[in-house]
Design a protein around this motif. Sequence first.
Motif, mmCIF file in Angstrom:
data_model
loop_
_atom_site.group_PDB
_atom_site.id
_atom_site.type_symbol
_atom_site.label_atom_id
_atom_site.label_comp_id
_atom_site.label_asym_id
_atom_site.label_seq_id
_atom_site.Cartn_x
_atom_site.Cartn_y
_atom_site.Cartn_z
ATOM 1 N N ALA A 208 0.824 -1.217 0.000
ATOM 2 C CA ALA A 208 0.000 0.000 0.000
ATOM 3 C C ALA A 208 0.854 1.261 0.000
ATOM 4 O O ALA A 208 0.404 2.316 -0.445
ATOM 5 C CB ALA A 208 -0.927 -0.008 1.211
ATOM 6 N N GLN A 209 2.082 1.160 0.477
ATOM 7 C CA GLN A 209 2.953 2.333 0.551
ATOM 8 C C GLN A 209 3.893 2.459 -0.650
ATOM 9 O O GLN A 209 4.662 3.407 -0.731
ATOM 10 C CB GLN A 209 3.755 2.281 1.851
ATOM 11 N N LYS A 210 3.813 1.529 -1.588
ATOM 12 C CA LYS A 210 4.694 1.584 -2.770
ATOM 13 C C LYS A 210 4.593 2.901 -3.540
ATOM 14 O O LYS A 210 5.618 3.411 -3.997
ATOM 15 C CB LYS A 210 4.419 0.404 -3.700
ATOM 16 N N PRO A 211 3.403 3.456 -3.731
ATOM 17 C CA PRO A 211 3.366 4.715 -4.481
ATOM 18 C C PRO A 211 4.215 5.823 -3.860
ATOM 19 O O PRO A 211 4.697 6.700 -4.566
ATOM 20 C CB PRO A 211 1.885 5.095 -4.479
ATOM 21 N N LEU A 212 4.397 5.781 -2.551
ATOM 22 C CA LEU A 212 5.231 6.801 -1.911
ATOM 23 C C LEU A 212 6.689 6.683 -2.337
ATOM 24 O O LEU A 212 7.391 7.679 -2.433
ATOM 25 C CB LEU A 212 5.147 6.680 -0.383
ATOM 26 N N THR A 213 7.135 5.473 -2.578
ATOM 27 C CA THR A 213 8.539 5.282 -2.947
ATOM 28 C C THR A 213 8.741 5.205 -4.454
ATOM 29 O O THR A 213 9.823 5.506 -4.941
ATOM 30 C CB THR A 213 9.088 3.989 -2.305
ATOM 31 N N GLU A 214 7.721 4.824 -5.193
ATOM 32 C CA GLU A 214 7.866 4.638 -6.639
ATOM 33 C C GLU A 214 7.537 5.875 -7.455
ATOM 34 O O GLU A 214 8.026 6.048 -8.549
ATOM 35 C CB GLU A 214 6.989 3.475 -7.116
ATOM 36 N N THR A 215 6.696 6.750 -6.957
ATOM 37 C CA THR A 215 6.263 7.907 -7.729
ATOM 38 C C THR A 215 7.173 9.084 -7.439
ATOM 39 O O THR A 215 6.820 9.982 -6.708
ATOM 40 C CB THR A 215 4.797 8.271 -7.405
ATOM 41 N N THR A 216 8.360 9.062 -8.016
ATOM 42 C CA THR A 216 9.275 10.169 -7.808
ATOM 43 C C THR A 216 9.028 11.291 -8.814
ATOM 44 O O THR A 216 9.144 12.457 -8.481
ATOM 45 C CB THR A 216 10.735 9.688 -7.917
ATOM 46 N N ASP A 217 8.683 10.949 -10.037
ATOM 47 C CA ASP A 217 8.373 11.948 -11.065
ATOM 48 C C ASP A 217 7.192 11.441 -11.881
ATOM 49 O O ASP A 217 7.363 10.611 -12.766
ATOM 50 C CB ASP A 217 9.575 12.200 -11.965
ATOM 51 N N PRO A 218 5.990 11.943 -11.582
ATOM 52 C CA PRO A 218 4.821 11.452 -12.309
ATOM 53 C C PRO A 218 4.839 11.781 -13.794
ATOM 54 O O PRO A 218 4.113 11.188 -14.573
ATOM 55 C CB PRO A 218 3.641 12.141 -11.612
ATOM 56 N N PHE A 219 5.701 12.699 -14.218
ATOM 57 C CA PHE A 219 5.756 13.118 -15.610
ATOM 58 C C PHE A 219 7.028 12.650 -16.303
ATOM 59 O O PHE A 219 7.434 13.212 -17.319
ATOM 60 C CB PHE A 219 5.622 14.639 -15.719
ATOM 61 N N ALA A 220 7.657 11.623 -15.775
ATOM 62 C CA ALA A 220 8.925 11.142 -16.341
ATOM 63 C C ALA A 220 8.784 10.729 -17.804
ATOM 64 O O ALA A 220 9.698 10.916 -18.593
ATOM 65 C CB ALA A 220 9.459 9.977 -15.514
ATOM 66 N N SER A 221 7.638 10.209 -18.183
ATOM 67 C CA SER A 221 7.453 9.737 -19.559
ATOM 68 C C SER A 221 6.903 10.809 -20.494
ATOM 69 O O SER A 221 6.671 10.548 -21.664
ATOM 70 C CB SER A 221 6.515 8.528 -19.563
ATOM 71 N N VAL A 222 6.721 12.024 -19.982
ATOM 72 C CA VAL A 222 6.140 13.106 -20.774
ATOM 73 C C VAL A 222 7.221 14.143 -21.077
ATOM 74 O O VAL A 222 8.010 14.505 -20.209
ATOM 75 C CB VAL A 222 4.985 13.783 -19.994
ATOM 76 N N LYS A 223 7.259 14.611 -22.338
ATOM 77 C CA LYS A 223 8.239 15.629 -22.726
ATOM 78 C C LYS A 223 7.794 16.968 -22.130
ATOM 79 O O LYS A 223 6.809 17.547 -22.566
ATOM 80 C CB LYS A 223 8.338 15.720 -24.248
ATOM 81 N N MET A 224 8.535 17.402 -21.129
ATOM 82 C CA MET A 224 8.148 18.615 -20.403
ATOM 83 C C MET A 224 9.090 19.794 -20.650
ATOM 84 O O MET A 224 8.999 20.796 -19.973
ATOM 85 C CB MET A 224 8.124 18.314 -18.894
ATOM 86 N N ASP A 225 10.011 19.684 -21.630
ATOM 87 C CA ASP A 225 11.023 20.719 -21.793
ATOM 88 C C ASP A 225 10.715 21.745 -22.883
ATOM 89 O O ASP A 225 11.574 22.560 -23.214
ATOM 90 C CB ASP A 225 12.392 20.091 -22.041
ATOM 91 N N THR A 226 9.519 21.748 -23.410
ATOM 92 C CA THR A 226 9.165 22.769 -24.393
ATOM 93 C C THR A 226 8.791 24.057 -23.657
ATOM 94 O O THR A 226 8.361 24.003 -22.501
ATOM 95 C CB THR A 226 7.981 22.318 -25.266
ATOM 96 N N PRO A 227 8.940 25.207 -24.294
ATOM 97 C CA PRO A 227 8.568 26.454 -23.618
ATOM 98 C C PRO A 227 7.107 26.463 -23.170
ATOM 99 O O PRO A 227 6.790 26.963 -22.091
ATOM 100 C CB PRO A 227 8.816 27.526 -24.690
ATOM 101 N N GLU A 228 6.227 25.876 -23.988
ATOM 102 C CA GLU A 228 4.810 25.845 -23.637
ATOM 103 C C GLU A 228 4.572 25.022 -22.376
ATOM 104 O O GLU A 228 3.806 25.406 -21.500
ATOM 105 C CB GLU A 228 3.970 25.276 -24.793
ATOM 106 N N MET A 229 5.251 23.858 -22.286
ATOM 107 C CA MET A 229 5.070 22.985 -21.126
ATOM 108 C C MET A 229 5.698 23.599 -19.876
ATOM 109 O O MET A 229 5.129 23.498 -18.784
ATOM 110 C CB MET A 229 5.653 21.597 -21.388
ATOM 111 N N LEU A 230 6.851 24.202 -20.028
ATOM 112 C CA LEU A 230 7.491 24.842 -18.880
ATOM 113 C C LEU A 230 6.620 25.971 -18.344
ATOM 114 O O LEU A 230 6.491 26.150 -17.126
ATOM 115 C CB LEU A 230 8.884 25.351 -19.258
ATOM 116 N N SER A 231 6.014 26.718 -19.251
ATOM 117 C CA SER A 231 5.121 27.798 -18.854
ATOM 118 C C SER A 231 3.880 27.251 -18.143
ATOM 119 O O SER A 231 3.452 27.776 -17.112
ATOM 120 C CB SER A 231 4.713 28.602 -20.094
#
Length: 194
Positions: free
Chosen positions: A159-182
């Motif tokens: 039950a506590q795995k999400p606390l240790t496994e979810t370090t970056d919920p957006f790891a699989s999403v490209k977040m480095d575009t100016p639009e996403m950063l904004s």
Amino acid sequence: MKTKLLFVALMGALFVTAACSGETPPPAPPPATVTVTTPPKLSTDPDAKTVAWLDGMCGAIFGYVKASNEHASKQGSGVEVTRPWLSEDLGVRADLAGKVVDELNALPASPIPGGDNARKSLVDSYTAARDAAAEGKRKLDASKSQAALDAGLKALDAAQKPLTETTDPFASVKMDTPEMLSAMAAAKKCVPAS
């Protein structure tokens, strides 16, 4: 008057010479045009749908972390693991994970490429945590055996795995575009309170 006659005679001679030579005069060059293109204006305002979706994702995840930490801090250190304590803790963990699943499932389709896959991964993780906690509680409450107690402790770990496994919920999403950063900067729930 003689000057005008001389000029007209000279022009006539040039015309006759050009006409008799058989050559056509070169065409006049086309008028020069200058085209100025300006790059499209990049919007500095983040997309409202993207910000709302990010807030929903972050609110669910960080809400779980905050609630889980508050629950743990109420218990203090050196808690004696008893059946009643474990049963209650499993119930709380199942409820917290279930709330995350409900909040993530309530989000609309992602306006971000890859966002729906990231959400599905989180829903799967929190669903597994919720189900493990609920099943562990059910088995613990149904049996007084040591095996049920051991299974309850394993369920608590799951039950506590999400606390240790979810370090970056957006790891699989490209977040480095100016639009996403904004959009990420505007999503208030994506910045955990310190």
